[in-house]
Design an enzyme around this catalytic site. Sequence first.
Site, mmCIF file in Angstrom:
data_model
loop_
_atom_site.group_PDB
_atom_site.id
_atom_site.type_symbol
_atom_site.label_atom_id
_atom_site.label_comp_id
_atom_site.label_asym_id
_atom_site.label_seq_id
_atom_site.Cartn_x
_atom_site.Cartn_y
_atom_site.Cartn_z
ATOM 1 N N TYR A 148 -25.161 -67.829 -59.199
ATOM 2 C CA TYR A 148 -26.342 -67.553 -59.361
ATOM 3 C C TYR A 148 -25.321 -66.228 -59.024
ATOM 4 O O TYR A 148 -26.201 -65.018 -60.425
ATOM 5 C CB TYR A 148 -26.463 -67.083 -57.311
ATOM 6 N N TYR A 149 -23.960 -66.153 -59.494
ATOM 7 C CA TYR A 149 -23.186 -64.806 -59.737
ATOM 8 C C TYR A 149 -23.141 -64.664 -61.238
ATOM 9 O O TYR A 149 -23.474 -63.744 -62.061
ATOM 10 C CB TYR A 149 -21.297 -64.855 -59.161
ATOM 11 N N PHE A 150 -22.693 -65.355 -61.960
ATOM 12 C CA PHE A 150 -23.535 -65.511 -63.544
ATOM 13 C C PHE A 150 -24.380 -65.250 -63.715
ATOM 14 O O PHE A 150 -24.234 -64.427 -65.129
ATOM 15 C CB PHE A 150 -22.516 -67.035 -63.969
#
Length: 237
Positions: A148-150
């Site tokens: 999700y961060y990427f």
Amino acid sequence: MCAVSLAGSKVCIGREGSIARGRLHHWHHRRHRWSAGTETALSGRRRVWARSPGRAAGRTRRAGCEARVGDLAGMTVEELAAVSGDVDVIVFSAGSNGGSKEVTKAIDGDGVVKAMKAAGLAGVERFVLVSVLPESWRERNLGDEVEYYFAVKKGADVAVSRSDLNWLIVRPSLLLDGPGSGTVSLGPAELHGEITRDDVAATLAELLHEPRIDRQILELNSGSTPIEEAVRANVRG
């Protein structure tokens, strides 16, 4: 969150980590090694924003900066614009580093949009985003929060690149602690490897003082080219 206004010309939004500390060191060093004419142009007020004044006080005093307290997630666009009105560039290097989805959305996603809106409201045209290489950790089995961060980081890159700002996106490789080498590999596309936070900070310091580099995405990895030379090689036209 920390925001730095160096000599009344820059606001930096980023975590109280090694890159933030490195920026203070390299900008302070760079200011003192420039010619008298350039140094005069950079004289003035310097501000550092941090979540906790105790952590920021020592290093900001050494860099000749005034420490203030603020939290990016809790600040409004108007509040952020109010501390950005007398600067030339906003640098966004905050990040959740793959933490909870809520924090990632608030900082890496909404935080970037908030900072861009603040730049527009304050009349600051130049905006620098420190992002991440899309290939980072692709060899690992990543959890949902890191994936999700990427995805959020990529969305922020797209938002910045489609803005009307005079933008620059810098994507460093895997960040390491330790002293920098002073040499890097910098360009539109770089292999994913690793690079010290100190070399990232030094590269940012050079990029911020090269106004001819704009509306570009530059990837950053360890390498053999001196930082000043690597930055000059990416000047277009």
